[in-house]
Design an enzyme around this catalytic site. Structure first.
Site, short mmCIF file in Angstrom:
data_model
loop_
_atom_site.label_atom_id
_atom_site.label_comp_id
_atom_site.label_asym_id
_atom_site.label_seq_id
_atom_site.Cartn_x
_atom_site.Cartn_y
_atom_site.Cartn_z
N GLU A 60 -2.32 -4.85 13.16
CA GLU A 60 -1.25 -5.65 13.75
C GLU A 60 -1.75 -6.34 15.02
OE1 GLU A 60 3.22 -4.78 13.71
OE2 GLU A 60 2.59 -4.05 15.68
N LYS A 78 1.54 10.32 1.02
CA LYS A 78 2.99 10.56 0.86
C LYS A 78 3.83 9.28 0.88
CE LYS A 78 2.88 15.23 2.77
NZ LYS A 78 3.21 16.01 3.97
N TYR A 79 3.21 8.17 1.27
CA TYR A 79 3.97 6.91 1.29
C TYR A 79 4.37 6.45 -0.10
CZ TYR A 79 3.51 5.99 6.31
OH TYR A 79 3.62 6.04 7.68
N ASP A 102 4.76 -4.00 4.06
CA ASP A 102 4.78 -2.54 4.25
C ASP A 102 5.63 -1.90 3.14
OD1 ASP A 102 3.21 -2.29 6.48
OD2 ASP A 102 4.75 -1.28 7.69
N PHE A 115 0.85 -1.20 0.00
CA PHE A 115 0.00 0.00 0.00
C PHE A 115 0.88 1.24 0.00
CE2 PHE A 115 -4.32 -1.56 0.60
CZ PHE A 115 -4.04 -2.91 0.75
N ALA A 116 0.58 2.16 -0.92
CA ALA A 116 1.34 3.41 -0.99
C ALA A 116 0.33 4.55 -1.13
CB ALA A 116 2.30 3.38 -2.17
N1 UDP Z 1 0.31 3.47 4.71
C1 UDP Z 1 0.13 4.29 3.60
N2 UDP Z 1 -0.12 5.62 3.79
C2 UDP Z 1 -0.21 6.18 5.02
C3 UDP Z 1 0.00 5.36 6.16
C4 UDP Z 1 0.26 4.00 5.96
O1 UDP Z 1 0.21 3.81 2.47
O2 UDP Z 1 -0.44 7.40 5.13
C5 UDP Z 1 0.59 2.03 4.50
C6 UDP Z 1 2.01 1.79 4.03
O3 UDP Z 1 2.04 0.64 3.20
C7 UDP Z 1 2.72 1.52 5.32
C8 UDP Z 1 1.67 0.72 6.09
O4 UDP Z 1 0.43 1.33 5.72
O5 UDP Z 1 3.92 0.80 5.11
C9 UDP Z 1 1.83 0.72 7.62
O6 UDP Z 1 2.04 2.02 8.12
P1 UDP Z 1 3.45 2.46 8.73
O7 UDP Z 1 4.55 1.89 7.89
O8 UDP Z 1 3.46 3.95 8.91
O9 UDP Z 1 3.44 1.75 10.13
P2 UDP Z 1 4.73 1.35 10.99
O10 UDP Z 1 5.51 0.33 10.19
O11 UDP Z 1 5.52 2.61 11.20
O12 UDP Z 1 4.16 0.78 12.24
MN MN Z 2 6.00 0.31 8.15
#
Ligand code: UDP
Ligand code: MN
Length: 343
Positions: A292, A115-116, A200, A111-112
């Protein structure tokens, strides 16, 4: 004369009954699992053969295995006898040749959203270098910015497929929607795909991630907690949540950022986590770490059949511990305030 005709008629009738009797299929057919997927329409025997039967090519040369020498610094079996995959516990050449002959297709979801999207290029480039090299791979990108998906050269049999999703102004919502979209995707690709991994995007591959990771239900141990007492795992601790794990319960703390397995297994996981997440939301509860937490609750009840060591999802900011001989996939250091739509 009349009697002879009747006799012949009776004889023909008897022969007819005998013929039907001998050619009738008496075995019940209902014990063969009947589902509507293409693969399941094959006989049960063929399905078992395809998935579990491990055929190595004749005359393949590789290092002699041993049951007395091997890794001693780590545990390589869970108490329910699922293997824990560490560098040095498997032979990549042997495994690849076994799975190559099965002609499998592996899917990955990423998922992107928002801004990801900036993480996607490195993710895709490094996946091409390290993720199931030599196998048929489809990477499904879910994004609200399809035009910004970078063009990454993929080798034959590998492709990137883009799915548009709505934007969101809450990262928790993006995270929560993943399970539902994974469930839908599996229903779409079930006839053409064997295994799926959900990853992720804010991560990069640095080493091989391949056929050694294949299994029914596959979980990755979180790099942040694997040396800790389970009382310190960040499970959801409120009994009101469907992700609740009580004190003194739980096996490991698994990553939400990487999991996978056979399509059917991941479908059940995604569906269950999504339903539980939704039911919680209707009662105004959001689990501590969103999906999670639900994934961890699911894996406590539905034990993973293969466990990937933290080599399979490290974190760039963490110094490498001595038992980590290779980092295969790792989360990049990111500034949350800069990339998330909300705090
Ligand atoms: N994600 C995204 N846009 C966002 C927030 C999350 O696409 O604004 C997706 C992305 O694939 C990300 C995943 O959700 O890798 C999990 O979020 P994040 O990596 O921020 O969580 P963390 O690994 O820091 O717990
Ligand atoms: Mn992540």
């Amino acid at each position: 004369m009349f009697n002879i005709r009747v006799l012949i008629l009776l004889l023909v009738l008897l022969l007819g009954i005998l013929f039907v009797y001998l050619h009738h299929e008496w075995r019940p057919t209902s014990f063969i699992p009947q589902t509507n997927t293409h693969r399941d329409r094959l006989s049960a025997e063929v399905t078992v053969n395809q998935i579990f039967h491990l055929v190595a090519p004749d005359h393949l040369k590789y290092k002699q295995p041993s049951i007395v020498h091997g890794r001693t610094d780590v545990v390589t079996l869970a108490p329910w006898l699922a293997p824990v995959i560490w560098e040095g516990t498997f032979n990549p050449v042997l495994l690849d040749s076994i799975y190559q002959s099965k002609n499998i297709t592996v899917a990955a979801t990423v998922f992107a959203v928002g801004k990801y999207i900036r993480f996607l290029k490195k993710f895709l480039e490094t996946a091409e270098r390290f993720f199931f090299v030599g196998f048929r791979v489809n990477i499904y990108v879910f994004t609200d910015r399809p035009k910004e998906v970078p063009r990454v050269q993929m080798s034959a049999g590998r492709k990137v497929v883009v799915h548009s999703v709505p934007s969101s102004d809450r990262w928790q919502e993006i995270s929560a929607r993943r399970m539902e979209l994974i469930q839908n995707l599996i229903e779409e690709v079930q006839n053409s795909t064997d295994y799926i991994f959900c990853l992720d995007v804010d991560s990069e591959f640095h080493g091989r991630w391949g056929s050694e990771s294949l299994g029914g239900l596959v979980a990755v141990i979180h790099p942040g907690y694997y040396r800790d007492d389970r009382g310190r795992f960040p499970y959801e601790r409120r009994p009101a949540s469907r992700a609740y794990v009580a004190d003194g319960e739980g096996d490991f703390y698994y990553c939400g950022g990487a999991f996978g397995g056979l399509l059917q297994e991941v479908h059940l996981l995604a569906k269950t986590c999504h339903l539980n997440f939704k039911a919680d939301a209707e009662e105004g509860i959001e689990a501590a770490w969103q999906e999670e937490s639900h994934l961890n609750r699911y894996m406590w009840i539905n034990k993973p059949s293969k466990i990937l060591s933290p080599e399979y999802l490290w974190q760039d900011f963490k110094p490498r511990n001595p038992e980590i001989h290779i980092i295969r996939f790792s989360g990049v250091v990111k500034n949350y305030a800069d990339i998330r739509p909300n705090v």
